[in-house]
Motif scaffolding. Structure first.
Motif, short mmCIF file in Angstrom:
data_model
loop_
_atom_site.label_atom_id
_atom_site.label_comp_id
_atom_site.label_asym_id
_atom_site.label_seq_id
_atom_site.Cartn_x
_atom_site.Cartn_y
_atom_site.Cartn_z
N ASP A 409 35.18 42.74 43.40
CA ASP A 409 34.57 41.87 42.60
C ASP A 409 35.53 41.71 41.27
O ASP A 409 35.28 41.95 40.16
N ILE A 410 36.71 41.20 41.45
CA ILE A 410 37.58 41.13 40.52
C ILE A 410 38.59 40.12 41.05
O ILE A 410 39.19 40.23 42.16
N GLN A 411 39.27 39.14 40.21
CA GLN A 411 40.22 38.29 40.88
C GLN A 411 40.87 37.58 39.47
O GLN A 411 40.38 37.27 38.43
N PRO A 412 42.21 37.05 39.59
CA PRO A 412 42.77 36.27 38.53
C PRO A 412 42.09 35.33 38.23
O PRO A 412 41.50 34.52 39.03
N ALA A 413 42.12 34.89 36.97
CA ALA A 413 41.42 33.66 36.47
C ALA A 413 42.03 32.45 36.91
O ALA A 413 43.38 32.24 36.77
N ARG A 414 41.30 31.41 37.05
CA ARG A 414 41.69 30.20 37.37
C ARG A 414 40.41 29.40 36.42
O ARG A 414 39.37 29.14 36.78
N SER A 415 41.26 28.40 35.71
CA SER A 415 40.42 27.50 34.77
C SER A 415 39.31 26.60 35.46
O SER A 415 38.20 26.55 35.12
N HIS A 416 39.97 26.07 36.45
CA HIS A 416 38.96 25.15 37.13
C HIS A 416 37.95 25.90 37.97
O HIS A 416 36.52 25.33 37.98
N ASN A 417 38.21 27.05 38.49
CA ASN A 417 37.10 27.84 39.10
C ASN A 417 35.97 28.38 38.17
O ASN A 417 34.92 28.56 38.39
N LEU A 418 36.61 28.66 36.86
CA LEU A 418 35.81 29.17 35.79
C LEU A 418 34.77 28.17 35.25
O LEU A 418 33.60 28.08 35.24
N VAL A 419 35.23 26.96 35.27
CA VAL A 419 34.35 25.66 34.80
C VAL A 419 33.30 25.54 36.02
O VAL A 419 32.18 25.01 35.72
#
Length: 440
Positions: A409-419
């Motif tokens: 349950d952790i992954q590098p941040a992606r802006s589109h995935n976050l939105v």
């Protein structure tokens, strides 16, 4: 009427003599400075409103001399000439001019006498002059401070009024499509300042793709770390209590061990404030087979980092503290003194309010943060607050954590995935709220 004369070196002592000898009913008829330098006061007891002939003539003579000197008139001529008889022979305009000059001279004489009397009193007692000067200076200082405060308040009110006028747009001037998109952004939890920034950059056309264009533009505003998917080196995880710092370290360490082995990973903890605070990290170390080092008052963080400088991943767990905790300053100072290659990541829980997150960022920004980790995405009812803070503070997102499972349950941040996750969470909780409200 009884008259007595009192002499003293100065005015204060002379008045004291009059008060002690005659009492409070004494009336001071005159005062003057003698050639010897002393002050002479003439006081009367049972004063009936009239002056003795000697004192009246003595008092009238200096006044008459002053008026003659002011008018530049010869005393001998002034005794011979009767002003009333002389005025009778003058014309109407000449009598008016004579009366005007006489009134001016008399007023000048009175002013000069008052100034002379006040000067004598001040000269007689330097303490009076000093006290008057101090009082005037204090009053002037108070007035200046009041004027300064009023100017500051006025400037503050004008600034607030200007900001309100700049940000507040009349309702009738807002386009329907803009108002609709603004309401949707508010439903995601996006702050007004971020919404205004987005809508100022996009020209909405009232089409179906307006909302998708706004979301794409929001993703472009979210700062993320885009160099590589993995973060190596010395990394310190900071943040308040209970935000998931230790769990995040366990997830990252487990992923690295599964991919590269346990020979190049070390776990470091500086949390010695809580009882058995490092036991969870020691448990991770035993499971993964990696060393765990505790930094306390007998050791130094830089010494530990130097010892394990050849390791590819050194994860530092810090103590979780309230931003108002007095011990937090000591911990921030220790991190500031650490090696320059130590990266500082702030762990922010998405379950916190926007103002709480902003306060945490402001406090921990003293250590020059390199980025942040968004935790507890799975427990949050709205991601817009956290997104708004990282956009406003321009704080890059490195990892996002959305559960307790290690290391999944952790992954590098992606802006589109976050939105996309923010929109999904908002829709899910909107449906849940509707079902609870209407009982369906």
């Amino acid at each position: 009427m009884q008259i007595r004369r009192f002499r003293a070196p100065d005015m204060r002592q002379a008045i004291r003599k009059v008060r002690d000898a005659v009492g409070p009913d004494a009336v001071i008829l005159s005062n003057q400075r003698l050639p010897s330098g002393e002050i002479e006061i003439v006081a009367a007891l049972d004063y009936d409103g009239s002056l003795p002939a000697s004192l009246s003539s003595a008092t009238a003579e200096p006044t008459r001399q002053k008026r003659q000197q002011t008018l530049h008139v010869d005393p001998a001529l002034s005794e011979k000439v009767d002003p009333l008889e002389d005025e009778a022979s003058l014309t109407y305009q000449q009598r008016i001019e004579s009366a005007r000059q006489r009134s001016t001279v008399e007023s000048n004489v009175i002013v000069n006498e008052n100034k002379h009397a006040s000067t004598n009193i001040v000269d007689d007692d330097p303490k009076i002059e000093e006290s008057l000067s101090i009082a005037n200076t204090a009053k002037e200082r108070q007035f200046q401070e009041m004027e300064k405060e009023l100017r500051e308040v006025k400037a503050l009110l004008e600034g607030q009024k200007y900001q309100q006028n700049q940000t507040k747009v009349p309702q009738e001037q807002v386009k329907p499509e803009v108002q609709k998109v603004r309401e949707k952004l508010k439903g995601l939890g996006i702050s007004d300042s971020v919404s205004s920034r987005l809508l100022d950059d996009i020209d909405l056309l009232g089409r179906e793709d307006d909302w998708n264009r706004v979301l794409a533009h929001l993703a472009d505003h979210i700062p993320t770390r885009v160099k590589t998917s993995e973060l190596l080196g010395c990394i310190a995880f900071m943040g308040p209590t209970g935000v998931g710092k230790t769990t995040t370290i366990g997830k990252i360490a487990a992923q690295h061990v599964l991919k590269y082995g346990n020979s190049s990973v070390v776990l470091v903890t500086t949390d010695t404030y809580r009882i058995a605070a490092h036991e969870q990290l020691r448990t991770f170390g035993r499971i993964l087979g990696v060393p765990v080092v505790v930094v306390n008052e007998y050791s130094d963080l830089n010494d530990v980092l130097d010892k394990y400088s050849d390791y590819s991943l050194v994860l530092v767990d810090t103590a979780g503290m309230n931003p108002r905790d007095s011990n937090l300053e000591r911990q921030l100072l220790m991190i500031n003194r650490a090696r320059a290659n130590l990266k500082k990541l702030l762990v922010l829980p998405c379950t916190s309010q926007r103002q709480v997150l902003k306060t945490v960022v402001d406090v921990y920004s003293k250590v020059r943060l390199d980025g942040c980790v968004l935790s507890k995405l799975d427990e949050s009812a709205s991601l817009g607050e956290a997104i708004s803070v990282i956009v406003e503070e321009n704080l890059p997102v490195v990892y996002v954590a959305d559960g307790q499972r290690i290391p999944d349950d952790i992954q590098p941040a992606r802006s589109h995935n976050l939105v996309s996750r923010a929109v999904y969470v908002a829709e899910q909780y909107s449906h849940l709220y509707s079902s609870l409200k209407y009982g369906s």
